[in-house]
Design an enzyme around this catalytic site. Structure first.
Site, PDB file in Angstrom:
ATOM      1  N   GLU A  96      12.049   1.849  -0.125  1.00  0.00           N
ATOM      2  CA  GLU A  96      12.158   0.568   0.555  1.00  0.00           C
ATOM      3  C   GLU A  96      12.401  -0.579  -0.426  1.00  0.00           C
ATOM      4  O   GLU A  96      11.937  -0.555  -1.565  1.00  0.00           O
ATOM      5  CB  GLU A  96      10.873   0.296   1.351  1.00  0.00           C
ATOM      6  N   CYS A 110       2.567  -6.515   0.336  1.00  0.00           N
ATOM      7  CA  CYS A 110       2.119  -5.850  -0.883  1.00  0.00           C
ATOM      8  C   CYS A 110       1.210  -4.670  -0.560  1.00  0.00           C
ATOM      9  O   CYS A 110       0.251  -4.790   0.207  1.00  0.00           O
ATOM     10  CB  CYS A 110       1.367  -6.853  -1.757  1.00  0.00           C
TER      11      CYS A 110
END
Length: 391
Positions: A92, A342
């Site tokens: 990703e 994150c």
């Protein structure tokens, strides 16, 4: 017939490729600009290249990013792409728009062998390193897809962070050529100050990065002492905190910035107590290292067994660091509605290292220990983890 993907080359590598075709090396700069500045993949569109060279390239070369499985847009404007890198693996990349800049978060590996407790990628295990071309393809695709979407010829991505899937410094051989493409004025022309490599602390490779291609450095610290960091970041058992901080000090002699950024994921009841903050102040003071702290609210995922620290606790933690003169920021969570924040990047990984299996066993053992402990402990004390204690 097999062809060579030109995204694999920095400009010197592309010059070598052109020389093997019997072409002058300066042709590589023209070709490099077409690929990276204009996003061209059709050799016929490269109008200032000689027809003979274009015909050669059509027979032996290509410009191609991995297939895009999906693209998702967050309510906050963040965009996540999932790239198919073959053999059941997908990685990703995430674009994060802000008022003054656009940041792309890029992956360096399919999976990760480090196995940090709070990271979704680490819980999936590790399959393989990405090639230089697979790393730079994320930038190539994102930059030119965003330009088309925004109907602009201006640069969209101004900052790049190697904070996606994987430990970049465990793939330095592929990372270095990719960094050179990012920094090249004939490529993306990014400033060294605006390209950040994040590492969990591979000490020998920090020294190599300083020597070969120094850019901004971020270190995933996440704990103020070795006992706790051993549990959260297993790599600490090989490269403990004191060794890591010394490597950071050496890096500063070459770095484009005069400080190291320490990333610190805030985990409820684990590493977020005021005592932990005071330990950090003492730690960096003793090491005499110029630094800033980026406090990251944890983004929970089911396998972690961890929770995000309360917002007030994060602010209190930051206040202790700030009062000691340490520049401290709290990261604004972006893209969490599309699992792009994150610690949430996971893609699809065919684990070849059994990391995921080992972590699953560890989680089972930890749960059993917690159950046994809760049966023995007083109700008011159950589940409490004190400052500096391991988990």
């Amino acid at each position: 017939m097999s062809t060579t993907n030109l995204l694999e080359f920095d400009r010197d590598g592309l010059a070598d490729f052109c020389a093997r075709l019997g072409e002058k090396r300066f042709r590589a700069t023209q070709l490099f600009r077409w690929i990276h500045q204009r996003g061209a993949s059709d050799f016929d569109a490269m109008s200032d290249l000689a027809r003979a060279l274009r015909d050669k390239l059509k027979g032996c070369a290509r410009v191609q990013a991995p297939p895009v499985i999906s693209g998702q847009a967050s309510a906050d404007g963040s965009v996540k792409w999932l790239f198919d890198v073959g053999a059941g693996n997908a990685v990703e990349a995430v674009f994060i728009p802000e008022d003054e800049r656009g940041t792309l978060c890029v992956s360096s590996q399919a999976g990760c062998a480090v196995g940090c407790r709070f990271c979704s990628t680490g819980h999936q295990g590790f399959s393989r390193n990405l090639s230089s071309g697979e790393i730079i393809a994320q930038l190539w695709f994102a930059e030119h897809a965003l330009r088309r979407r925004l109907k602009t010829e201006d640069r969209v991505i101004s900052n790049l962070v190697m904070m996606g899937m994987g430990e970049p410094l465990q793939n330095l051989a592929a990372l270095l050529p990719a960094l050179r493409v990012m920094l090249d004025d004939h490529g993306y022309g990014l400033s060294r100050r605006r390209v950040t490599v994040s590492t969990s602390g591979v000490v020998p490779m920090i020294d190599r990065l300083a020597r070969d291609c120094p850019v901004a450095l971020a270190v995933s610290l996440h704990a103020p002492n070795d006992a706790l960091r051993d549990q959260l970041v297993p790599l600490n058992r090989k490269y403990p905190i004191d060794e890591l901080l010394q490597a950071c000090k050496r890096y500063l002699a070459h770095a484009p910035r005069d400080f190291i950024t320490f990333e610190y994921c805030m985990l409820d009841g684990v590493n977020d107590q005021i005592g932990h903050a005071r330990q950090l102040v003492e730690l960096v003071g003793r090491a005499a290292i110029r630094c800033k702290f980026n406090l990251i609210p944890f983004n929970p995922f089911p396998a972690s067994g961890l929770l995000r620290s309360a917002h007030d606790q994060i602010l209190a933690f930051a206040q202790v660091l700030g009062a000691a003169g340490i520049v401290t920021t709290v990261r604004k969570t972006r893209g969490d509605d599309i699992a792009a924040a994150c610690g949430q990047l996971a893609g699809d990984v065919r684990d070849r290292t059994r990391v995921a299996e080992r972590m699953a066993k560890q989680r089972t053992m930890q749960l059993q220990l917690q159950l046994n402990s809760s049966r023995r402990a007083e109700p008011s004390a159950a589940g409490v983890i004190g400052c500096g204690e391991s988990i």
